[in-house]
Design a protein around this motif. Structure first.
Motif, mmCIF file in Angstrom:
data_model
loop_
_atom_site.group_PDB
_atom_site.id
_atom_site.type_symbol
_atom_site.label_atom_id
_atom_site.label_comp_id
_atom_site.label_asym_id
_atom_site.label_seq_id
_atom_site.Cartn_x
_atom_site.Cartn_y
_atom_site.Cartn_z
ATOM 1 N N ALA A 102 -4.886 -4.443 3.150
ATOM 2 C CA ALA A 102 -5.060 -3.201 2.612
ATOM 3 C C ALA A 102 -3.879 -2.299 3.496
ATOM 4 C CB ALA A 102 -6.387 -2.842 2.634
ATOM 5 N N THR A 103 -3.760 -2.404 4.598
ATOM 6 C CA THR A 103 -2.891 -1.668 5.274
ATOM 7 C C THR A 103 -1.457 -1.871 5.187
ATOM 8 O OG1 THR A 103 -4.627 -1.811 7.275
ATOM 9 C CG2 THR A 103 -2.321 -0.678 7.824
ATOM 10 N N VAL A 104 -1.095 -3.001 4.813
ATOM 11 C CA VAL A 104 0.523 -3.227 4.455
ATOM 12 C C VAL A 104 0.911 -2.915 3.227
ATOM 13 C CG1 VAL A 104 2.167 -5.040 4.384
ATOM 14 C CG2 VAL A 104 0.451 -4.833 6.452
ATOM 15 N N ASN A 105 -0.334 -3.157 2.060
ATOM 16 C CA ASN A 105 -0.187 -2.937 0.684
ATOM 17 C C ASN A 105 -1.012 -1.703 0.244
ATOM 18 O OD1 ASN A 105 1.556 -5.461 0.201
ATOM 19 N ND2 ASN A 105 -0.158 -6.102 1.509
ATOM 20 N N ARG A 106 -0.772 -0.564 1.018
ATOM 21 C CA ARG A 106 -1.970 0.426 0.546
ATOM 22 C C ARG A 106 -1.853 0.970 -0.879
ATOM 23 N NH1 ARG A 106 -3.358 5.907 4.327
ATOM 24 N NH2 ARG A 106 -4.724 6.691 3.132
ATOM 25 N N ASN A 107 -0.712 1.140 -1.443
ATOM 26 C CA ASN A 107 -0.860 1.626 -2.745
ATOM 27 C C ASN A 107 -1.317 0.423 -3.851
ATOM 28 O OD1 ASN A 107 0.139 4.125 -2.256
ATOM 29 N ND2 ASN A 107 2.033 3.587 -2.444
ATOM 30 N N LEU A 108 -0.900 -0.803 -3.563
ATOM 31 C CA LEU A 108 -1.220 -1.833 -4.431
ATOM 32 C C LEU A 108 -2.764 -2.072 -4.112
ATOM 33 C CD1 LEU A 108 1.741 -4.397 -4.148
ATOM 34 C CD2 LEU A 108 1.050 -3.179 -6.086
ATOM 35 N N HIS A 136 4.509 -4.277 -10.890
ATOM 36 C CA HIS A 136 3.950 -4.142 -9.447
ATOM 37 C C HIS A 136 4.891 -3.464 -8.362
ATOM 38 C CE1 HIS A 136 2.619 -6.762 -6.184
ATOM 39 N NE2 HIS A 136 1.295 -6.620 -6.893
ATOM 40 N N ALA A 137 6.302 -3.531 -8.401
ATOM 41 C CA ALA A 137 6.924 -2.850 -7.436
ATOM 42 C C ALA A 137 6.967 -1.292 -7.629
ATOM 43 C CB ALA A 137 8.568 -3.189 -7.584
ATOM 44 N N LEU A 138 6.717 -1.003 -8.843
ATOM 45 C CA LEU A 138 6.564 0.521 -8.721
ATOM 46 C C LEU A 138 5.215 1.000 -8.477
ATOM 47 C CD1 LEU A 138 7.418 3.254 -10.133
ATOM 48 C CD2 LEU A 138 6.217 2.572 -12.321
ATOM 49 N N MET A 139 4.319 0.294 -8.747
ATOM 50 C CA MET A 139 2.701 0.724 -8.262
ATOM 51 C C MET A 139 2.820 0.412 -6.672
ATOM 52 S SD MET A 139 -0.255 1.400 -9.456
ATOM 53 C CE MET A 139 -0.501 0.465 -11.079
ATOM 54 N N ALA A 140 3.633 -0.524 -5.984
ATOM 55 C CA ALA A 140 3.629 -0.479 -4.700
ATOM 56 C C ALA A 140 4.202 0.798 -3.934
ATOM 57 C CB ALA A 140 4.414 -1.703 -4.223
#
Length: 200
Positions: free
Chosen positions: A97-103, A21-25
């Motif tokens: 969506a804005t704060v966690n864009r990649n996730l 999850h951290a890598l995806m972020a």
């Protein structure tokens, strides 16, 4: 050499999921790799696939965790909401969506192979988010139209999602739409007003 027996299976699953999850972020779906997850936790890639069935299974688990966090953030915002809960829903969607864009984008970038069934264990957890939206839509509909909440919620989610994607990928800037969040809320309010006023 990767560690072999430092953790139980349940501990390994939590460790892999947290690191993934951290890598995806950090990287988004395009930059994600099981090998990097394994490297970060000090195990072999084979260990990952002893816990998760495949790369798709791992990504589904990571994206489901994002869904759960997303639903929790919206629920928390709604607890402090005033009368205009629909505006809170739209704002919460855009904010997450804005704060966690990649996730957030990884949820939609990932595709299962053609013909593969979506695992029920993930589908049920993801539905929590949809249920929140359905319940809020049902609150503003007349009691005799409560059965319209679910299909209307799906359509309104699609509307807000489309506005959000266009806002984040720059399409709305090209279209000279300067206030996509506000535009999404207007479209939602219009659809709800039509649903409230319609007669069979």
């Amino acid at each position: 050499m990767g560690r072999r027996s430092d953790h139980t299976r349940a501990e390994l699953e939590a460790l892999i999921l947290s690191a993934g999850h951290a890598l995806m972020a950090e990287t988004g779906y395009a930059g994600f790799s099981a090998r990097e997850v394994a490297k970060r936790i000090g195990y072999s890639v084979g260990t990952l696939y002893n816990v998760f069935d495949s790369l798709d299974d791992l990504v589904l688990a990571i994206n489901t965790r994002t869904f759960v966090e997303w639903a929790a953030s919206i629920a928390q915002r709604l607890e402090a909401a005033g009368k205009d809960r629909i505006a809170v829903l739209v704002d919460s969607y855009f904010d997450f969506a804005t704060v966690n864009r990649n996730l957030w984008m990884a949820i939609y970038d990932h595709r299962l192979p053609e013909g593969a069934l979506f695992p029920d264990r993930y589908a049920q957890r993801r539905r929590t988010l949809t249920v929140i939206v359905e319940e809020e839509i049902a609150r503003v509909l007349p009691p005799d139209r409560a059965d319209r909440a679910a299909p209307l919620a799906r359509s309104l989610l699609a509307t807000v999602h489309g506005h959000c994607v266009f806002a984040l990928n720059g399409t709305f800037a090209l279209l000279e739409e300067k206030h996509p969040r506000e535009a999404a809320l207007v479209r939602v309010r219009e659809a709800l007003a039509a649903a409230q006023a319609s007669r069979d």
